[in-house]
Design a protein around this motif. Sequence first.
Motif, short mmCIF file in Angstrom:
data_model
loop_
_atom_site.label_atom_id
_atom_site.label_comp_id
_atom_site.label_asym_id
_atom_site.label_seq_id
_atom_site.Cartn_x
_atom_site.Cartn_y
_atom_site.Cartn_z
N ARG A 47 12.81 1.07 10.82
CA ARG A 47 13.61 1.77 9.83
C ARG A 47 13.83 0.74 8.65
N ARG A 48 14.01 -0.70 8.89
CA ARG A 48 14.49 -1.59 7.92
C ARG A 48 13.18 -1.66 7.01
N ILE A 49 11.87 -1.60 7.47
CA ILE A 49 10.59 -1.91 6.57
C ILE A 49 10.63 -0.26 5.80
N ILE A 50 10.97 0.74 6.37
CA ILE A 50 10.82 2.09 5.60
C ILE A 50 12.04 1.81 4.51
N GLN A 51 13.25 1.45 4.75
CA GLN A 51 14.17 1.39 3.63
C GLN A 51 13.82 0.34 2.55
N GLN A 52 13.28 -0.79 2.77
CA GLN A 52 12.65 -1.52 1.79
C GLN A 52 11.47 -0.76 0.92
N ILE A 53 10.66 0.07 1.66
CA ILE A 53 9.69 0.70 0.67
C ILE A 53 10.03 1.52 -0.32
N ILE A 54 11.24 2.37 0.17
CA ILE A 54 11.85 3.49 -0.15
C ILE A 54 12.53 3.02 -1.72
N ALA A 92 0.87 -1.34 0.05
CA ALA A 92 -0.05 0.13 0.06
C ALA A 92 0.92 1.18 0.04
N LEU A 93 1.86 1.52 0.74
CA LEU A 93 2.71 2.38 0.85
C LEU A 93 3.70 2.79 -0.49
N ILE A 94 4.07 1.60 -0.86
CA ILE A 94 4.79 1.70 -2.21
C ILE A 94 3.94 2.24 -3.22
#
Length: 201
Positions: free
Chosen positions: A124-131, A68-70
């Motif tokens: 942080r790890r999830i945010i990095q993957q999304i970015i 959803a965020l991607i």
Amino acid sequence: MVKYSRKIRQRSRKYDKITQEEREQIVKMKVNGSTCREISELMKKNIKTIQSIKSIEKKSEYADLKKALIDYGFQQIMEMQSLDKTNLKIIGKQANKLIKEQLEEQTSKFWNLIPEQKKFSNKRRIIQQIILNIVEKVQNTNQKMNDSQQTTIITKEEFEEKKAEVPSNIYEQPIPLHLTKAYYYLMSLLISHKNNYAFLQ
């Protein structure tokens, strides 16, 4: 005795660690008709752990949130007309800002997609993957747009329209003098060479 039984109950509520091979084995045993209790006793694993395994592939608890965020981040960035979409560093910074804003707001539509036990944890790890996924998606879109601009396919209708724009008397127009002189010069060389060849025969 009471303390001992309490420890057993506490331990039984915990999930055991499962390797990928064990996961595959559990799924196959379930398909073949084995019950969770039978598998638990055979593999010496907590029955709750056996019950929780539904498929061979382990689905991330953040899977729905990430997707959803991607999609959200990609759409927002593509709508920013002033943003340089060829600069991956700028895209990454903008994506980071967008995602963090959505994850920090409890009123955000994405808040309910965060696993209940992880709502206030470090992501942080999830945010990095999304970015990284957003940046890659923007990059792929730019590449496709560049390819489509370089390859122009003219349809039959477009060809007919362009053909109508060409002056009908184009072949009736006089040939420039320098082209005429060059033509006759080349022809004279060709005729001379042909005569010499005939003489030798």
